[in-house]
Each structure stands twice: as structure tokens, then as C-alpha cells.
Motif scaffolding. Sequence first.
Motif, short mmCIF file in Angstrom:
data_model
loop_
_atom_site.label_atom_id
_atom_site.label_comp_id
_atom_site.label_asym_id
_atom_site.label_seq_id
_atom_site.Cartn_x
_atom_site.Cartn_y
_atom_site.Cartn_z
N ALA A 100 -5.95 -20.41 -2.40
CA ALA A 100 -7.26 -19.86 -2.76
C ALA A 100 -7.82 -18.97 -1.66
N HIS A 101 -6.93 -18.31 -0.91
CA HIS A 101 -7.35 -17.34 0.10
C HIS A 101 -7.43 -15.97 -0.55
N SER A 102 -7.71 -14.95 0.24
CA SER A 102 -7.80 -13.59 -0.29
C SER A 102 -7.04 -12.65 0.63
N VAL A 103 -6.31 -11.70 0.02
CA VAL A 103 -5.52 -10.73 0.76
C VAL A 103 -5.83 -9.34 0.23
N VAL A 104 -5.95 -8.37 1.13
CA VAL A 104 -6.19 -6.98 0.75
C VAL A 104 -5.27 -6.10 1.58
N ALA A 105 -4.80 -4.97 0.98
CA ALA A 105 -3.82 -4.10 1.63
C ALA A 105 -4.47 -2.83 2.14
N SER A 106 -3.96 -2.33 3.29
CA SER A 106 -4.41 -1.06 3.87
C SER A 106 -3.18 -0.23 4.21
N PRO A 107 -3.19 1.10 3.93
CA PRO A 107 -2.02 1.93 4.23
C PRO A 107 -1.90 2.36 5.68
N PRO A 135 0.81 -1.23 0.00
CA PRO A 135 0.00 0.00 0.00
C PRO A 135 0.84 1.27 0.00
N ASN A 136 2.12 1.15 0.40
CA ASN A 136 3.01 2.30 0.38
C ASN A 136 3.80 2.41 -0.92
N GLY A 137 3.57 1.47 -1.85
CA GLY A 137 4.13 1.55 -3.18
C GLY A 137 5.59 1.19 -3.32
N ASN A 138 6.10 0.32 -2.45
CA ASN A 138 7.52 -0.02 -2.51
C ASN A 138 7.81 -1.47 -2.84
N GLY A 146 -1.11 2.77 9.54
CA GLY A 146 -0.05 2.32 10.43
C GLY A 146 1.19 1.83 9.73
N GLY A 147 1.55 2.43 8.61
CA GLY A 147 2.73 1.99 7.88
C GLY A 147 2.46 0.88 6.90
N GLY A 148 1.22 0.40 6.85
CA GLY A 148 0.85 -0.64 5.89
C GLY A 148 0.50 -1.95 6.56
N LYS A 149 -0.64 -2.52 6.18
CA LYS A 149 -1.07 -3.81 6.71
C LYS A 149 -1.67 -4.65 5.59
N LEU A 150 -1.54 -5.98 5.72
CA LEU A 150 -2.16 -6.92 4.80
C LEU A 150 -3.15 -7.77 5.59
N PHE A 151 -4.41 -7.78 5.15
CA PHE A 151 -5.44 -8.58 5.81
C PHE A 151 -5.70 -9.84 4.98
N LEU A 152 -5.68 -10.98 5.64
CA LEU A 152 -5.87 -12.28 4.97
C LEU A 152 -7.07 -13.00 5.58
N MET A 181 -8.73 -9.61 -12.39
CA MET A 181 -8.06 -8.35 -12.71
C MET A 181 -7.28 -7.80 -11.52
N ALA A 182 -6.18 -7.07 -11.84
CA ALA A 182 -5.42 -6.34 -10.84
C ALA A 182 -5.75 -4.86 -10.98
N LEU A 183 -5.71 -4.13 -9.88
CA LEU A 183 -6.07 -2.71 -9.88
C LEU A 183 -4.88 -1.85 -10.28
N TRP A 184 -5.08 -1.04 -11.33
CA TRP A 184 -4.11 -0.02 -11.73
C TRP A 184 -4.66 1.30 -11.20
N GLY A 185 -4.28 1.64 -9.97
CA GLY A 185 -4.88 2.78 -9.28
C GLY A 185 -4.65 4.11 -9.96
#
Length: 669
Positions: free
Chosen positions: A133-140, A84-87, A142-148, A319-323
Motif C-alpha cells: 500500500a505504498h506509492s511509486v511515481v516515475a521521473s524521466p 518513464p523511458n517507455g521500455n 537522469g535516465g529514469g528514476k522511481l520515487f517511493l 486508474m492508470a495513465l494513458w499518456g
Amino acid sequence: MVKKSGTNKAAAKAAKKERAAQKTARKEKKKVSKTSNPEDHDDEDLESILDKIRREWEEAHTVTEEVVEGPPSKRANATLTACPNGNHLWSIGGEFFSEDGKAHFYNDVFRYSPEKNEWRKFISPTCPGPRSAHSVVASPVGGGKLFLFGGEFSSLFQNSFHHYRDLWVFDIPTHSWERIETKIRPSARSGHRMAMWKHYIVLFGGFYDPGYRTQYLNDTWLFDTQEYKWKQIEFKESDRKPSPRSGFSFLPNSEGIVLYGGYCKEYVKGKRPVGVILDDTWLLRITLDPATAIPSFKWEKRRVPSSAHVPSPRAGATMALWGARGMGVMFGGVTDVERDEEGMESVFWADLYGYHLENTKWTSINLRRPKKVGTGKKKQIRSAITDTADPEDSDNEGDKTGPSQTKTTCPAQDADDPNLTKPMARYNAMLAVLRNTLYIYGGILERGSREYTLDDFYTLQLDKLDKYTCLRSMSTVIPEDVESSSGDESDSDTDSHNEDDSDTDEDYDKTLSDIKSRVAKVKKSQKQEVETGDGNKSPSSDEEPVVVAVNDLRTQASAFMSASAQNAGRSAEDILSTPAPGETLAMFYARSREYWAQKAHARGAIDNRGKQLRRDGFGLAEERYAEYKPILEEVEKILAEAGLDEKEMREVGRDAGAGPSDGQSRNRR
């Protein structure tokens, strides 16, 4: 008398001093006894206990990291998520089915740094279990988190399956996992999708497979990342909403979440399940109350745009998101089409599409051809992301290759053609867009009746679209002599991207051809012996029964091998329920697990669920394998006489074990 009086005074004075000293000693003793009471000991013990707990927690949460040579090992149904921080890119979990039918699941975490072209692996004692076959989403935050959330796991030989319903959060700065415990949460599932909208995580769909029938879901859930609470979004019966599905695209925009496509199975009593590829588009409109900021939800079906650039219906193309452009990017996929009575034909794609999330418009993304230098006039180059195209370039469902797969008979004729850099056709590729760069890792490709898990790694600069860059070539060896359901053009395209592996493929082809030749010669020899006998010696009456018995078994084995090699004339159920020459019990059950579970369910094991049903199914498969065991042992003798070793025998078993592709691969889910 005077002297005696002085002595008494001195003695009294000394006694007084002694009493004073004793009194002082008693006071000190009392003071010491007060400071050394049991409560102080308890305080000291409590401090040591807390220190011990702190040390144990640190040991349990110590994260180790190591630099690895390249991308993760071969795997499918993993996640590839943009930081989420683009690195960085983050890859989590996945599965791999080895050639001997064993299932391997992973829970490792990999981080890719594009600037260094470096992969690192993070290992933590506290982490989610192995899954795919799980799902992961990113949040910016607190420095970035991944929710699974969710996913599935199976035993080594797929005798038992488990679906997760746990939620984990990965803290990017500390590289540590934390499990989030809530009383209310979604049911166990796999193949679902999650999307981040403001500080909410929206979850939809997926499937649950108890072992005999895949159940698809269409419920919608909301997780508040500020309050750490799940809530199911309820809709009225009269409200329109998407049908149950899995493997769809789920991307956020300013109005809510856009859902596209997906896959499900239709179950009709007395018939085999039929895979259904979905191509509808929906918007989950999210509206925040101005006063309370409480969100409300409504599903709206979007109109299908009338454009030549709408991709053909396909599965395995999330599809992947091209923000930066507000666009979803799609690569590859697979389409199962009716071939005839024999079953389905699978068409694999290597094309690239973009979907504008705001104006609901599809575009075909094509590579730009470099400008020629010194040609005088500057040639106009058609825009790489175009809204108008030659109708002949549009999708053709009857064509056996993806529309963007270039037919290349001689790549050396035009070294500047960017299409020669395209990855080969595939489905279930892992996609992510970081800044303006698309990353493609792995995927699945089928050749004939076999599936191949890919491990190549490509990038494409979406703002330039000049060429694909291969950061790691594919290590998977795919023989070209096996009938490919993606057609000759796809094969040509494959060849152009695998020149380094051509020698390996040729060796494999020669080996497989040699195996078949030796098997054919021995079968022909056995047939002649049965028909003509020895010719020199007439067996005695004592020997005759034994010779006849051996010849009968040898004849059955030869006929069995011939029938197995000619799958076109056999029903799909016959192929699925019959062990193949050279196939072990584990290999046989691995490819027919769902069939036997359905048989066990239909035979009266209706009350059985989960593990018990799979045990019953395995018992039926074991009985069928035992029926064929004498013939299979004789087949192994024939193959051994042909000079085949154990590995080559298993190769024969894999090739003969499955019939034409019918679109029922577990990866279609």
C-alpha cells in the motif's frame, strides 16, 4: 724526513676523504629521515582507509539480477509502474496473506520487458523495507528514476503494524536505491497517491491505522526533485478541498492533478464502522508564477458529467495513465451494497472505462468484434470507445455482475467473440499503460466469506481493442460451490477463463462436499446417541456421571457446529467474536484483530496506543478462545471421527469463520 712528510700528507688526505664520506652519509640519513616522517605514514593510512571505504560501499551497493520464470508471486497492494523511458514495467513490494492467517510482505523489485516477455528480479543490499500500500511515481530525469514513499508492514500474525514515512529513489540505469533524508516530510501513511507534474511530486491523502481505528488523511504535500525538499501545501479553512480518503485515482494533466473517487470509513459511536465509496472528482490546479516560477495551488471540484458511461461508484479501481491519449484507464473494482439486515453484498466488476483528463468526459471502452469475411455487405461496427450506448448497457447498480461481463453459456457457439478473452472480475488489480498497451496483473476476488489473491497477467492493445491476451494464467483455485457475491453471470464468465483449472475445481468441490457429508453424518449419529442412549446396555451408577459429562460436551460441540454452519441467523459481532470449528488461535485473531483492538480501547485502555493496544486486544481474543477451547477440542474429535485430517479441519474453520461480506475487508482501505 722527506719520506715521513709524504706519509703524513697521504694520511691527511685519507682522513679528509673519510670526513667527506661521513658528511655525505649524514646528509643522506637526514634526507631519508625527512621523507619518512609520521605525516607521510598518515597519508598512506588515509589512502588505505579510503580504499577500504570504497570497497565496502561497492559491496553494499552491488546489485544482483536474475531472470525469473514469470510475474511476481501472488501478492496484493504492490505497485506496477511504467518506465518513464517507455521500455519496461516495474513492480515493487506487496503483501500476501496465506491460508493459515500469516502475513507476508515483500520488498523485491521486478522488471518486465514486453519485447522479450521476460521478467527480471533485482536484489540490492540497500533498499526499502518490506511493505505494501505504498506509492511509486516515475521521473524521466537522469535516465529514469522511481520515487517511493510510505506503505505499511505487519508482523507474521498481524499482532503489530508499522506505517512508513520514508522516501526512496530508485535509479533505473544503475538499479540502485538511495534513501532521501529530509527534516520536513509527510506523516506515516498507506493507501496514499502521488503524481508527477513537471519536476514536482504531489502527494495526497492515505490512511494511518494505529490498531483500533483507521484514520484517513486529506493533506497535500509537494516534493521538489531538483532541490530534494518536501513542503506541505497549506489551504485556508474556507477553501474547498477533497475529504479524507485513500485508494483514489490521482493523474496529471496540463492544468494540474485530477483526483477521482476513493474510500474511507465513517465511525459512529455505538455502531460498527461503515465503509464509504466516494465518486467525486477534483482538480488540483497548479499555476506557475511567470516571474519566480513558484507554483500556487487551488482545489476545484469538477462537475459530475451527465453521461450513461459514468462508472458506478466502486472501490479498488485506481486508474492508470494513458499518456498518448491524455486519459485515465479504469478496470474492475468492487461495490458494496446493502443486502438487508444480514449485512452487505459485494458486486465485483470486470468492465473497462476511460476518463478524458482534459474535457472531464467518461467513455465506456468495449472490445471490437472482428469483421466477418465473405458476408457480402460490410457490417458497421460500433466504435469501441463510444459516447452513446444503449441504456440497457449502462451501469446498473442492482445488477449482480459488472456491465461488461458477458453471460456466456456456451463459448463454443461464437469463438470470435472478444469478450470471451476478458479477465475475470476483481478489485485492486495492478494496472499500467506502456505506450498503447494496458497491462493488468493480479488483484483480489471474494467468494462468500473468503478472499483470493490472483496472479494472472493480461495485456490489451488500447489502440486496437481486439482482444485481451493472457500472458500467464491464474494459479489460484477458486471453488465454484461457494456462494459468489458477483452472481451467476460472473461465475459463467469465470468458467470461460479457467477451463484449464476446471478439473482442479471439480476435485476441490467433490472434496469439500465429501467433507461436509462426513461431518453431517457424524453430527447426526452423535445427536441420535444423545437422544436414545445405547439401547443395549444401561450404564451403572458409577459410570453415569462420566457418560453424562461426555454427552453434554458432545451435545454442545454438535450444537456449536450447527450454529457455526448457519451464520445467517447470527449477528455480525457474534460471528466475529466467536472462534469457528477447526480454527486455530492465530486464524481466529487474524480475522478479528480490529474488533478486539476496539474492545480493548473501549475497556479502559484509552491511553494505550500501537503495540500495547494490540497486545491488550490479543489478550482478549486469547481469553475468548480459551473459553471455547474444550468445545473446539471436542469438535476436532468429531471431525476426526468423520475422517477429516488436519488440513480439512482448517478448511472447515475458514468456511465457518466469517459471516456475510460486510465490506470491511482491510483491502478496501
